[in-house]
Design a protein around this motif. Sequence first.
Motif, PDB file in Angstrom:
ATOM      1  N   ILE A  36      15.459  -6.556   3.299  1.00  0.00           N
ATOM      2  CA  ILE A  36      14.515  -6.539   2.178  1.00  0.00           C
ATOM      3  C   ILE A  36      13.395  -7.543   2.398  1.00  0.00           C
ATOM      4  N   VAL A  37      13.712  -8.699   2.954  1.00  0.00           N
ATOM      5  CA  VAL A  37      12.673  -9.702   3.222  1.00  0.00           C
ATOM      6  C   VAL A  37      11.643  -9.155   4.202  1.00  0.00           C
ATOM      7  N   PHE A  38      12.106  -8.574   5.320  1.00  0.00           N
ATOM      8  CA  PHE A  38      11.178  -8.006   6.295  1.00  0.00           C
ATOM      9  C   PHE A  38      10.379  -6.851   5.699  1.00  0.00           C
ATOM     10  N   LEU A  39      11.046  -5.998   4.968  1.00  0.00           N
ATOM     11  CA  LEU A  39      10.397  -4.844   4.356  1.00  0.00           C
ATOM     12  C   LEU A  39       9.310  -5.275   3.375  1.00  0.00           C
ATOM     13  N   MET A  40       9.639  -6.192   2.491  1.00  0.00           N
ATOM     14  CA  MET A  40       8.668  -6.638   1.494  1.00  0.00           C
ATOM     15  C   MET A  40       7.528  -7.426   2.120  1.00  0.00           C
ATOM     16  N   LEU A  41       7.814  -8.214   3.149  1.00  0.00           N
ATOM     17  CA  LEU A  41       6.758  -8.941   3.838  1.00  0.00           C
ATOM     18  C   LEU A  41       5.781  -7.966   4.496  1.00  0.00           C
ATOM     19  N   GLY A  42       6.301  -6.939   5.143  1.00  0.00           N
ATOM     20  CA  GLY A  42       5.444  -5.944   5.764  1.00  0.00           C
ATOM     21  C   GLY A  42       4.611  -5.186   4.751  1.00  0.00           C
ATOM     22  N   ILE A  43       5.205  -4.814   3.640  1.00  0.00           N
ATOM     23  CA  ILE A  43       4.467  -4.099   2.599  1.00  0.00           C
ATOM     24  C   ILE A  43       3.401  -4.989   1.985  1.00  0.00           C
ATOM     25  N   TYR A  44       3.743  -6.223   1.692  1.00  0.00           N
ATOM     26  CA  TYR A  44       2.785  -7.146   1.086  1.00  0.00           C
ATOM     27  C   TYR A  44       1.580  -7.382   2.002  1.00  0.00           C
ATOM     28  N   LYS A  45       1.857  -7.678   3.272  1.00  0.00           N
ATOM     29  CA  LYS A  45       0.774  -7.964   4.201  1.00  0.00           C
ATOM     30  C   LYS A  45      -0.086  -6.727   4.454  1.00  0.00           C
ATOM     31  N   SER A  46       0.521  -5.551   4.522  1.00  0.00           N
ATOM     32  CA  SER A  46      -0.271  -4.343   4.762  1.00  0.00           C
ATOM     33  C   SER A  46      -1.170  -4.037   3.571  1.00  0.00           C
ATOM     34  N   THR A  47      -0.711  -4.297   2.348  1.00  0.00           N
ATOM     35  CA  THR A  47      -1.588  -4.072   1.200  1.00  0.00           C
ATOM     36  C   THR A  47      -2.719  -5.084   1.172  1.00  0.00           C
ATOM     37  N   GLN A  48      -2.492  -6.287   1.679  1.00  0.00           N
ATOM     38  CA  GLN A  48      -3.571  -7.267   1.765  1.00  0.00           C
ATOM     39  C   GLN A  48      -4.653  -6.796   2.737  1.00  0.00           C
ATOM     40  N   VAL A  49      -4.252  -6.202   3.858  1.00  0.00           N
ATOM     41  CA  VAL A  49      -5.217  -5.687   4.829  1.00  0.00           C
ATOM     42  C   VAL A  49      -5.989  -4.520   4.228  1.00  0.00           C
ATOM     43  N   TRP A  50      -5.301  -3.626   3.497  1.00  0.00           N
ATOM     44  CA  TRP A  50      -5.975  -2.493   2.876  1.00  0.00           C
ATOM     45  C   TRP A  50      -6.981  -2.982   1.846  1.00  0.00           C
ATOM     46  N   ASN A  51      -6.618  -4.018   1.089  1.00  0.00           N
ATOM     47  CA  ASN A  51      -7.508  -4.551   0.062  1.00  0.00           C
ATOM     48  C   ASN A  51      -8.751  -5.167   0.698  1.00  0.00           C
ATOM     49  N   GLU A  52      -8.588  -5.893   1.806  1.00  0.00           N
ATOM     50  CA  GLU A  52      -9.727  -6.500   2.491  1.00  0.00           C
ATOM     51  C   GLU A  52     -10.675  -5.436   3.026  1.00  0.00           C
ATOM     52  N   SER A  53     -10.146  -4.390   3.619  1.00  0.00           N
ATOM     53  CA  SER A  53     -11.007  -3.341   4.164  1.00  0.00           C
ATOM     54  C   SER A  53     -11.708  -2.590   3.049  1.00  0.00           C
ATOM     55  N   ARG A  54     -11.039  -2.410   1.929  1.00  0.00           N
ATOM     56  CA  ARG A  54     -11.662  -1.726   0.792  1.00  0.00           C
ATOM     57  C   ARG A  54     -12.791  -2.568   0.215  1.00  0.00           C
ATOM     58  N   THR A  55     -12.601  -3.869   0.121  1.00  0.00           N
ATOM     59  CA  THR A  55     -13.631  -4.766  -0.386  1.00  0.00           C
ATOM     60  C   THR A  55     -14.839  -4.772   0.551  1.00  0.00           C
ATOM     61  N   ASN A  56     -14.582  -4.780   1.858  1.00  0.00           N
ATOM     62  CA  ASN A  56     -15.674  -4.755   2.828  1.00  0.00           C
ATOM     63  C   ASN A  56     -16.467  -3.459   2.738  1.00  0.00           C
ATOM     64  N   GLU A  57     -15.800  -2.322   2.512  1.00  0.00           N
ATOM     65  CA  GLU A  57     -16.492  -1.049   2.379  1.00  0.00           C
ATOM     66  C   GLU A  57     -17.356  -1.023   1.127  1.00  0.00           C
ATOM     67  N   GLU A  58     -16.874  -1.612   0.034  1.00  0.00           N
ATOM     68  CA  GLU A  58     -17.657  -1.668  -1.199  1.00  0.00           C
ATOM     69  C   GLU A  58     -18.879  -2.550  -1.044  1.00  0.00           C
ATOM     70  N   ASP A  59     -18.754  -3.645  -0.277  1.00  0.00           N
ATOM     71  CA  ASP A  59     -19.893  -4.520  -0.040  1.00  0.00           C
ATOM     72  C   ASP A  59     -20.951  -3.817   0.795  1.00  0.00           C
TER      73      ASP A  59
END
Length: 62
Positions: A36-59
Motif C-alpha cells: 500500500i505504501v508503494f502503491l499510494m506513493l506512486g499514485i500520489y507522485k503521478s498525480t503531481q506530475v499530471w497536475n504540473e503538466s496541466r498547469t503548464n498547458e494552461e499557462d
Amino acid sequence: MKTKRIIYFILIVVGALIMGFGDSFVTKEYALSLGIVFLMLGIYKSTQVWNESRTNEEDIDS
C-alpha cells in the motif's frame, strides 16, 4: 519528464505485486502494508506530475 512517469508507474506495479504475492516472502500484514505504501506513493507522485503538466498547458494557452 517521461522517466518520472515510468518510475511512478513501476512503483504502482511493484506495490500491487507486493500486495498480491508478498505473503509468500514475509507475513501478510507486512506485505500489505508495504504494498500500500508503494502503491499510494506512486499514485500520489503521478498525480503531481499530471497536475504540473496541466498547469503548464494552461499557462501556454493563456
